[in-house]
Design a protein around this motif. Structure first.
Motif, PDB file in Angstrom:
ATOM      1  N   THR A 262      55.222 119.872  47.508  1.00  0.00           N
ATOM      2  CA  THR A 262      54.407 120.664  46.589  1.00  0.00           C
ATOM      3  C   THR A 262      55.096 121.970  46.186  1.00  0.00           C
ATOM      4  OG1 THR A 262      53.167 121.670  48.405  1.00  0.00           O
ATOM      5  CG2 THR A 262      52.226 119.687  47.398  1.00  0.00           C
ATOM      6  N   SER A 263      55.930 122.503  47.071  1.00  0.00           N
ATOM      7  CA  SER A 263      56.668 123.721  46.736  1.00  0.00           C
ATOM      8  C   SER A 263      58.135 123.436  46.421  1.00  0.00           C
ATOM      9  CB  SER A 263      56.575 124.733  47.878  1.00  0.00           C
ATOM     10  OG  SER A 263      57.229 124.251  49.033  1.00  0.00           O
ATOM     11  N   ASN A 264      58.505 122.146  46.417  1.00  0.00           N
ATOM     12  CA  ASN A 264      59.900 121.747  46.156  1.00  0.00           C
ATOM     13  C   ASN A 264      60.862 122.501  47.055  1.00  0.00           C
ATOM     14  OD1 ASN A 264      59.297 119.899  44.067  1.00  0.00           O
ATOM     15  ND2 ASN A 264      59.127 121.580  42.624  1.00  0.00           N
ATOM     16  N   SER A 265      60.552 122.517  48.364  1.00  0.00           N
ATOM     17  CA  SER A 265      61.397 123.277  49.274  1.00  0.00           C
ATOM     18  C   SER A 265      61.558 122.582  50.615  1.00  0.00           C
ATOM     19  CB  SER A 265      60.806 124.669  49.500  1.00  0.00           C
ATOM     20  OG  SER A 265      59.593 124.571  50.217  1.00  0.00           O
ATOM     21  N   ALA A 266      62.573 123.026  51.336  1.00  0.00           N
ATOM     22  CA  ALA A 266      62.790 122.609  52.719  1.00  0.00           C
ATOM     23  C   ALA A 266      63.239 123.841  53.481  1.00  0.00           C
ATOM     24  CB  ALA A 266      63.840 121.510  52.803  1.00  0.00           C
ATOM     25  N   THR A 267      62.529 124.137  54.556  1.00  0.00           N
ATOM     26  CA  THR A 267      62.876 125.280  55.393  1.00  0.00           C
ATOM     27  C   THR A 267      63.570 124.757  56.639  1.00  0.00           C
ATOM     28  OG1 THR A 267      60.990 126.518  54.565  1.00  0.00           O
ATOM     29  CG2 THR A 267      61.989 127.293  56.620  1.00  0.00           C
ATOM     30  N   VAL A 268      64.753 125.302  56.892  1.00  0.00           N
ATOM     31  CA  VAL A 268      65.586 124.852  58.002  1.00  0.00           C
ATOM     32  C   VAL A 268      65.796 126.011  58.965  1.00  0.00           C
ATOM     33  CG1 VAL A 268      67.813 123.862  58.641  1.00  0.00           C
ATOM     34  CG2 VAL A 268      66.785 123.278  56.430  1.00  0.00           C
ATOM     35  N   LYS A 269      65.490 125.771  60.238  1.00  0.00           N
ATOM     36  CA  LYS A 269      65.742 126.780  61.269  1.00  0.00           C
ATOM     37  C   LYS A 269      66.942 126.343  62.095  1.00  0.00           C
ATOM     38  CE  LYS A 269      61.012 128.338  61.498  1.00  0.00           C
ATOM     39  NZ  LYS A 269      59.781 128.436  62.278  1.00  0.00           N
ATOM     40  N   GLY A 270      67.790 127.298  62.420  1.00  0.00           N
ATOM     41  CA  GLY A 270      68.990 127.021  63.194  1.00  0.00           C
ATOM     42  C   GLY A 270      70.157 127.794  62.627  1.00  0.00           C
TER      43      GLY A 270
END
Length: 65
Positions: A37-45
């Protein structure tokens, strides 16, 4: 560290899962959350940003930082 990628082309839960799976195999990734829905991917690391973008692109989507 957290990085949010813009990901174009996700249209369903399966797409989100495909993007998450592609990102999870990149060295240094601890956690991933894709959201169509937000066209995003949040990556931690501490993964390399270019490697993240390449992983999403190779999975068939278009990613940018």
């Amino acid at each position: 560290m957290a990085v949010t990628l813009t990901v174009e082309g996700m249209s369903c839960e399966g797409c989100e899962q495909t993007v998450e799976d592609a990102l999870k195999i990149v060295d240094g990734v601890e956690n991933v959350q894709a959201d169509r829905t937000s066209n995003s991917a949040t990556v931690k690391g501490d993964a390399d940003t270019d490697a993240l973008v390449n992983a999403v692109n190779e999975a068939g989507y278009t990613a940018s930082v």
